[in-house]
Structures are given as structure tokens and as C-alpha cells.
Design a protein around this motif. Sequence first.
Motif, PDB file in Angstrom:
ATOM      1  N   GLY A  63      38.399  34.063  27.306  1.00 50.32           N
ATOM      2  CA  GLY A  63      38.505  35.080  28.348  1.00 50.32           C
ATOM      3  C   GLY A  63      38.562  34.491  29.744  1.00 50.32           C
ATOM      4  N   ILE A  64      37.750  33.469  30.013  1.00 47.46           N
ATOM      5  CA  ILE A  64      37.716  32.858  31.352  1.00 47.46           C
ATOM      6  C   ILE A  64      39.014  32.125  31.641  1.00 47.46           C
ATOM      7  CG2 ILE A  64      36.589  31.082  32.737  1.00 47.46           C
ATOM      8  CD1 ILE A  64      33.950  31.930  31.382  1.00 47.46           C
ATOM      9  N   VAL A  65      39.531  31.371  30.662  1.00 41.46           N
ATOM     10  CA  VAL A  65      40.789  30.643  30.872  1.00 41.46           C
ATOM     11  C   VAL A  65      41.936  31.616  31.145  1.00 41.46           C
ATOM     12  CG1 VAL A  65      42.512  29.168  29.763  1.00 41.46           C
ATOM     13  CG2 VAL A  65      40.096  28.624  29.554  1.00 41.46           C
ATOM     14  N   VAL A  66      41.993  32.702  30.378  1.00 39.69           N
ATOM     15  CA  VAL A  66      43.037  33.707  30.602  1.00 39.69           C
ATOM     16  C   VAL A  66      42.885  34.341  31.985  1.00 39.69           C
ATOM     17  CG1 VAL A  66      43.926  35.937  29.839  1.00 39.69           C
ATOM     18  CG2 VAL A  66      43.367  34.171  28.154  1.00 39.69           C
ATOM     19  N   SER A  67      41.651  34.649  32.361  1.00 37.72           N
ATOM     20  CA  SER A  67      41.418  35.276  33.672  1.00 37.72           C
ATOM     21  C   SER A  67      41.790  34.344  34.816  1.00 37.72           C
ATOM     22  CB  SER A  67      39.950  35.686  33.787  1.00 37.72           C
ATOM     23  OG  SER A  67      39.596  36.628  32.797  1.00 37.72           O
ATOM     24  N   LEU A  68      41.465  33.061  34.675  1.00 38.25           N
ATOM     25  CA  LEU A  68      41.823  32.098  35.722  1.00 38.25           C
ATOM     26  C   LEU A  68      43.329  32.030  35.924  1.00 38.25           C
ATOM     27  CD1 LEU A  68      39.358  29.150  34.980  1.00 38.25           C
ATOM     28  CD2 LEU A  68      39.299  30.683  36.946  1.00 38.25           C
ATOM     29  N   ASN A  69      44.077  32.153  34.837  1.00 38.67           N
ATOM     30  CA  ASN A  69      45.528  32.054  34.941  1.00 38.67           C
ATOM     31  C   ASN A  69      46.186  33.367  35.342  1.00 38.67           C
ATOM     32  OD1 ASN A  69      46.732  29.285  33.875  1.00 38.67           O
ATOM     33  ND2 ASN A  69      44.867  29.706  32.706  1.00 38.67           N
ATOM     34  N   LEU A  70      45.431  34.467  35.267  1.00 38.08           N
ATOM     35  CA  LEU A  70      45.984  35.766  35.658  1.00 38.08           C
ATOM     36  C   LEU A  70      45.358  36.294  36.945  1.00 38.08           C
ATOM     37  CD1 LEU A  70      46.145  37.605  32.198  1.00 38.08           C
ATOM     38  CD2 LEU A  70      47.993  36.423  33.423  1.00 38.08           C
ATOM     39  N   GLN A  71      44.650  35.431  37.661  1.00 41.60           N
ATOM     40  CA  GLN A  71      43.973  35.905  38.872  1.00 41.60           C
ATOM     41  C   GLN A  71      44.949  36.322  39.959  1.00 41.60           C
ATOM     42  OE1 GLN A  71      42.231  32.635  41.407  1.00 41.60           O
ATOM     43  NE2 GLN A  71      42.593  31.435  39.547  1.00 41.60           N
ATOM     44  N   CYS A  72      46.156  35.799  39.907  1.00 43.64           N
ATOM     45  CA  CYS A  72      47.170  36.183  40.891  1.00 43.64           C
ATOM     46  C   CYS A  72      48.507  36.428  40.205  1.00 43.64           C
ATOM     47  CB  CYS A  72      47.359  35.082  41.945  1.00 43.64           C
ATOM     48  SG  CYS A  72      46.022  34.947  43.139  1.00 43.64           S
ATOM     49  N   ILE A  73      49.238  37.370  40.692  1.00 44.53           N
ATOM     50  CA  ILE A  73      50.598  37.652  40.245  1.00 44.53           C
ATOM     51  C   ILE A  73      51.495  37.648  41.478  1.00 44.53           C
ATOM     52  CG2 ILE A  73      52.140  39.282  39.100  1.00 44.53           C
ATOM     53  CD1 ILE A  73      49.753  40.330  37.573  1.00 44.53           C
ATOM     54  N   PRO A  74      52.433  36.714  41.563  1.00 47.63           N
ATOM     55  CA  PRO A  74      52.842  35.710  40.583  1.00 47.63           C
ATOM     56  C   PRO A  74      51.809  34.584  40.437  1.00 47.63           C
ATOM     57  CG  PRO A  74      54.014  35.355  42.623  1.00 47.63           C
ATOM     58  CD  PRO A  74      53.233  36.632  42.794  1.00 47.63           C
TER      59      PRO A  74
END
Length: 355
Positions: free
Chosen positions: A132-143
Motif C-alpha cells: 500500500g505504501i509503495v503504491v501510494s508513493l507512486n500515486l501521490q501526484c498525477i502526472p
Amino acid sequence: MDPNGPALKPPPGVVPKLDNPPNRNDIAIGVITACASVATGCYWGALYAEIGLIYTPGYFVHQWDVRLKDMIAVQYYVFLFGVFYSVVLPLLKVTILLEWCRMFAPRGHRSEGYFWWGCAAVIFVQVTSGIGIVVSLNLQCIPHSAIWDITIQATSKCFDLYKLQVASASIQLISDVAILLLPQQVIWSLKMSWRKRAGVSVIFGLGLLACISAAVRLQTTVVHGKAKDAVWTLPPLAFWALAEMTCGFFIVSLPCIPKILKETGAGSKIKRALGFSSAGDTSKRQWESDGTGPRSNHSRLAGSTVSNTYYRLDPLKSSESTEYLRKGSQDVGITRTTKISVMHEGNADDRYIYP
């Protein structure tokens, strides 16, 4: 905004030193080198990010002494370190707990105590929270590139990482405390002398180092999350997170330490240095080496028979027994069997049973 100007407005009376800001890179190089020497090659991704921060912007540099455009590299290294940390640490703890389950919870008896269930719970938390943390770190910004590219952050969608960082640090601290306490009850229920149990308990209790690192890392995470001068407060957070991973690698190797100490003879040297050797130990070693102890007899057994090695243990020559009540009988068959057991307290190699 001037990209060549300071990344943060300096305090009144302070002149930014943008070209050669004062730093404490000597501390950073020392800490990184020491941790890398303990577990070299295992977490180079995190080390790469921390080494990169030495050159941009440097350790213990005020943010107002950093050019705004250089913050792109800073945030990129911070992002890399966070991802690698969130992958390496859960894997380390899962490895530790799986090994301890193999040691302390044999198959067929795993569900009988709290140890195995406790390990299973911590493993579940580490795996799920790590993903969950790894996914959240990579989705913290869009793009995605807006995570580190400050030039497009104004037009991107990002969420604040502070709560996620505190949650991550809290999970790791609680897990470290659980890993420290879980094996203690099992160790103290082992059938061995209290000194041996104490020694094993101390070895596994070295996980306290990981608890200390995790606790300080949580404290520095809170300070860093609330600080305006985030570049200045970043180094302690990075150092303690790196120390926490290093402790994890050390704990993984704990089961091998007693064997290494025994095979190298370092354990005996440490005991003598601490004054733990006694006259009883010396007499025991003498008893085993002068030809009368069980170790000595065991070593001679290959070149001799049981009868001539243990000739003193012949009860038939020293006393009469009920077998002689049938001495005159002409019956054919086994009339008596004798089993002699010779034991002394020690390792399994020192126990002999002769029929």
C-alpha cells in the motif's frame, strides 16, 4: 519565481550562499559508509539516493542556500529512498519472522501457541502495508513526474505525504517491538540451563537496536513533516531510516551468530574475558581429556570394544541377580536381558546407551 534564486526566503540578515553552501557532508559520508559496510549490496537503491543527496544539495544545508531548480534532484532522491525503504524493510521483517517460525514453531504444532499467530499477523501487516505504501508513493501526484518536478506541480494533482509517512513509521515501530518480544516466551520455555536461555534471549534481544532506530525515525518524521526548512531536517530522517534497515540485516543473521562463535572459538574467549569461566569448567575439560570422561571414551570407541572400554560397568561380576536362580536349567532361549544406560548432562553427542 527566479529559478536561480534561493528555494526559501532566508531569515532577516542572512545572505544566501548559493554557490558553495556550508554543509556537513563529512557526517553523511561516515554514516553511509558505516551502514554500507554492515550490509553492502543489499539495499543499494536506498544508498544510491542517500549518496546522491551528498552532491545535491549536501547534508545539513539550509533550504535558502539551495537554488530552486536544484530542488528537483532533491525531491527525486527523496522519492527513490522512500520507495526502496518501503520495499526493503518489509521484506527483511518477513524473512526474519519466517526463519523464526521454522526455528520455534515446528510443523504440526504451529497453531498451539501465540508465537506463530503473532508472526503471521506481523507478516500480514508488513506485506499489505508495504504494498500500500509503495503504491501510494507512486500515486501521490498525477502526472507521476510531478512528484519531483516542481515546475509542473502547480498544474498537477498531489496529496500531502505527512500522514502516510507518520503511519509508515508507526507501523514499523510497532512491528519492531513485536519482533523483539515474540521469541522471548519461547526461548525461556526451552529445556536448557538458565544461562543458555539467558544467552539466547540476549542475542535475540538485540532487536532492541531496531526499536530504537524506528522510534527515533518516527520522531524525526514528525519534525521533518512540520518543518519549513525541510532540506535541513531531512538528514536525521534519512540516517535513522538507513540505520533501521541495517539493523534488519543484522537481525536476519542472528541465528548464525552462536554457531560462528562456537566454531571460531570466539565464544570461549568472550566468556574468559568477561570472567565467566570457572574452576568447574576447567575440571570438566580435564576430566574429558584425561581418558576418563565420556567424550574421551567416545573417541576411543572406534578402535575398541564396548566391553574393554567400559570394563568397570559389569554388574554380573560384582553381584548375583535373579538370573542365577535358573543357572541349572536346561531351557533354551533368552532368560535375561540387561540394559545399561550411561548419561551425563550435556549435548546430544554426549549421551550413550549400551544394551
